[in-house]
Design an enzyme around this catalytic site. Structure first.
Site, short mmCIF file in Angstrom:
data_model
loop_
_atom_site.label_atom_id
_atom_site.label_comp_id
_atom_site.label_asym_id
_atom_site.label_seq_id
_atom_site.Cartn_x
_atom_site.Cartn_y
_atom_site.Cartn_z
N GLU A 1 48.73 17.45 24.52
CA GLU A 1 48.75 15.65 24.29
C GLU A 1 49.81 15.14 24.44
OE1 GLU A 1 45.83 13.82 24.02
OE2 GLU A 1 47.81 12.48 24.48
N LYS B 1 54.29 15.41 35.14
CA LYS B 1 53.40 14.43 33.99
C LYS B 1 52.05 13.83 34.78
CE LYS B 1 56.72 13.17 30.63
NZ LYS B 1 57.54 11.79 30.35
N GLY C 1 61.07 10.60 21.93
CA GLY C 1 61.73 10.48 21.00
C GLY C 1 60.72 11.36 19.57
P1 NAP Z 1 65.94 19.88 22.81
O1 NAP Z 1 66.12 18.66 21.24
O2 NAP Z 1 66.98 20.65 23.24
O3 NAP Z 1 65.15 21.34 21.64
C1 NAP Z 1 65.07 22.06 22.25
C2 NAP Z 1 65.18 23.36 20.99
O4 NAP Z 1 64.86 24.42 21.98
C3 NAP Z 1 66.67 23.87 21.15
O5 NAP Z 1 66.07 23.81 18.94
C4 NAP Z 1 66.82 25.15 21.09
O6 NAP Z 1 67.49 25.99 20.75
C5 NAP Z 1 65.64 26.21 21.46
N1 NAP Z 1 65.47 26.76 22.53
C6 NAP Z 1 65.75 25.88 23.83
N2 NAP Z 1 66.21 27.47 24.51
C7 NAP Z 1 65.22 28.85 23.83
C8 NAP Z 1 65.62 29.79 23.63
N3 NAP Z 1 65.63 30.40 25.11
N4 NAP Z 1 65.23 30.78 23.00
C9 NAP Z 1 65.18 30.58 21.77
N5 NAP Z 1 65.29 28.82 21.44
C10 NAP Z 1 65.31 27.71 22.61
O7 NAP Z 1 64.49 19.54 23.69
P2 NAP Z 1 63.89 18.71 23.11
O8 NAP Z 1 64.29 17.22 23.83
O9 NAP Z 1 63.33 18.89 21.54
O10 NAP Z 1 61.99 18.82 23.96
C11 NAP Z 1 62.02 20.18 23.83
C12 NAP Z 1 60.35 20.02 24.92
O11 NAP Z 1 59.36 18.87 25.06
C13 NAP Z 1 60.73 20.20 26.16
O12 NAP Z 1 59.79 21.07 27.27
C14 NAP Z 1 60.82 18.29 26.97
O13 NAP Z 1 60.09 18.03 28.13
C15 NAP Z 1 59.00 18.05 26.07
N6 NAP Z 1 59.27 16.90 25.43
C16 NAP Z 1 60.43 16.15 24.65
C17 NAP Z 1 60.23 14.90 24.68
C18 NAP Z 1 61.48 14.14 23.69
O14 NAP Z 1 61.30 12.87 23.91
N7 NAP Z 1 62.66 14.65 23.93
C19 NAP Z 1 59.11 14.26 24.59
C20 NAP Z 1 58.15 14.94 25.19
C21 NAP Z 1 58.36 15.96 25.28
P3 NAP Z 1 69.25 25.82 19.72
O15 NAP Z 1 68.69 24.10 18.89
O16 NAP Z 1 69.65 26.31 19.36
O17 NAP Z 1 70.29 25.14 20.91
N1 HSE Z 2 63.03 13.01 28.63
C1 HSE Z 2 61.61 12.41 28.99
C2 HSE Z 2 61.07 10.98 28.98
C3 HSE Z 2 60.54 12.66 27.41
O1 HSE Z 2 62.47 10.06 28.78
O2 HSE Z 2 60.10 10.10 29.36
C4 HSE Z 2 59.62 12.30 26.54
O3 HSE Z 2 59.04 13.37 27.86
#
Ligand code: NAP
Ligand code: HSE
Length: 443
Positions: A141, A217, A315
């Site tokens: 989701e 998406k 976020g």
């Molecule tokens: P982020 O802030 O960069 O966090 C990534 C986390 O994963 C960090 O804790 C990192 O560890 C860990 N990590 C990355 N590669 C790794 C590996 N090879 N082995 C172990 N740990 C690893 O990313 P995020 O923004 O939370 O996004 C996470 C996912 O959610 C992505 O697929 C993104 O596309 C998706 N997403 C994000 C958002 C958003 O608003 N940010 C919204 C929807 C979906 P360290 O902390 O130690 O570096």
């Molecule tokens: N980087 C993505 C965005 C996170 O800005 O919409 C949410 O999927």
């Protein structure tokens, strides 16, 4: 106080999670599970606990405290080999390590919840088939539109419909940048930096501004809406780098707002026309009013009519909210069909080539201000069967902007006309063109 007669089922043992990723979304999930613990237990009848967390660098400062009872683990295997962990929550992002973790988790009989749209867009057919064969939940989701429950809506609440089209603002970072440029006159680079600081952007922001995240998406939405596999590599994608303050101003003068859209339609023969592109959206449409990092999806169903869903698309807690909801389905014992189709894998989509797509267009040319240029441009457009609806000249320097709004025409004719114009000696810069949303598809 609740008395025993009000409890619907006995309290089961807590559902134990292994979390991979303690970044923006991981922190949002942890906060929700901690702060809303009582409400969650009331809804699902059992506690949900994070047992183990996998990260790259356990020494890093985190946005929230470690959940009670949880600890960092040293390896993927430690998390996968723990029989107490029933669900692996993948919030690392990226393709290789995340893909290996999800494959191994499913092979080990664990349910998976992920926000990783990039991986699901590229390898979804394989991963969903793997999950289906094992009878496991692969929840996603959070992968589309963050907190907006569009996956569940398509898989369940709207599943009795045949859809003719879907149009979405699917990337919070791009919408934040375009909205900041439009409303506050913020520069592109400054708005991107703000979106990164707010945790909206991907680790590699070219995924956002290049349109690729919207494309990931859109692939997931096409699967849910039409039950077909549209190969990610075949989706035409244009990002937002070319949008200039001038385009935003010219759009305003024609009563439009520029938005990055993911759009897909199904024609009478069942063929899918899909793409990601900046588009001129009439200011009267709800889509034009979707600001900041908000996302929205508009769906046309033959039973329900038009549906418009709107909310925070990126976020920490908006995305964490969607991750938590998938986990709660598992905790309840619900095992929804991951794709929403009674099929093993999805058949390939019958694709309408992008050049065949018909639309009205906004065309912006930078040209030398001299006699005959307008005539030559109009001639080239006419040679390519492009009819001009409105035209405007702006600027007083040697190089001026010529702006055209066209009647509906084939994309390939616009591409052909602009290729010919680009080679002419009066051109001052690369031509720019955007689709214009037609009034019948409005709100
Ligand atoms: P982020 O802030 O960069 O966090 C990534 C986390 O994963 C960090 O804790 C990192 O560890 C860990 N990590 C990355 N590669 C790794 C590996 N090879 N082995 C172990 N740990 C690893 O990313 P995020 O923004 O939370 O996004 C996470 C996912 O959610 C992505 O697929 C993104 O596309 C998706 N997403 C994000 C958002 C958003 O608003 N940010 C919204 C929807 C979906 P360290 O902390 O130690 O570096
Ligand atoms: N980087 C993505 C965005 C996170 O800005 O919409 C949410 O999927």
């Amino acid at each position: 106080m609740q008395n025993d007669s009000q409890i619907l089922k006995p309290q089961a043992a807590p559902l134990m999670l292994g979390l991979a990723g303690f970044g923006t979304v991981g922190s949002g999930l942890i906060r929700i599970l901690e702060e809303n613990r009582e409400a969650i237990i009331r809804r699902v009848g059992r506690d949900i606990r994070i047992k183990t967390i996998l990260v790259r660098d356990p020494g890093k400062t985190r946005a929230c405290a470690m959940p009670e009872g949880a600890r960092f683990c040293g390896s993927r295997e430690e998390l996968l080999n723990d029989p107490e962990i029933e669900v692996v929550v993948e919030l690392m992002g990226g393709l290789d390590a995340a893909g290996a973790l999800i494959r191994a988790a499913l092979a080990a009989g664990k349910h998976v919840v992920t926000a990783n749209k990039a991986l699901l867009a590229e390898a979804g057919n394989e991963l969903f088939t793997l999950a289906q064969d094992k009878g496991l939940f692969l929840g996603y989701e959070a992968s589309v539109c963050g907190g907006v429950p569009v996956v569940q809506a398509l898989r369940s609440a709207l599943s009795a419909n045949e859809f003719s089209s879907l149009t979405g603002i699917l990337n919070g970072t791009c919408n934040y940048i375009i909205s900041s440029m439009t409303i506050n006159g913020t520069s592109f680079d400054c708005a991107l930096k703000q979106a990164q600081e707010l945790g909206f952007a991907e680790a590699d922001p070219t995924l956002d501004i290049g349109g690729f995240d919207t494309a990931h998406k859109l692939i997931l939405l096409v699967r849910l809406a039409w039950g077909v596999d549209y190969p990610y590599a075949e989706l035409p994608v244009t990002g937002i780098r070319s949008i200039s303050p001038d385009d935003i101003q010219f759009a305003r003068e024609f009563n439009y707002t520029i938005k990055l859209l993911g759009r897909a339609r199904r024609d009478a023969n069942g063929r899918i026309e899909a793409g990601v592109f900046p588009a001129m959206v009439p200011t009267s449409y709800l889509l034009a009013r979707v600001g900041s990092s908000y996302n929205a999806v508009r769906l046309e169903g033959n039973a329900v009519g038009s549906i418009f869903m709107h909310g925070k698309g990126a976020g920490d807690t908006p995305t964490g909210s969607a991750v938590a909801a998938d986990i709660m389905e598992i905790a309840r014992g619900d095992r929804p069909n991951n794709l929403g189709y009674n099929l093993r894998g999805l058949p390939p989509a019958d694709i309408v080539p992008t050049e065949e797509a018909i639309s009205s267009f906004y065309i912006r040319l930078r040209v030398k201000d001299r006699i005959g240029v307008m005539r030559d441009v109009a001639t080239v457009l006419a040679e390519h069967r492009i009819s001009i609806q409105q035209a405007l000249q702006k600027g007083t320097d040697d190089i001026v902007s010529l702006i055209f709004m066209t009647h509906a025409c084939k994309t390939k004719d616009v591409i052909g006309a602009l290729a010919k114009l680009a080679a002419m000696d009066f051109m001052g810069a690369e031509p720019v063109y955007y689709r214009v949303l037609p009034p019948p598809c409005g709100d």
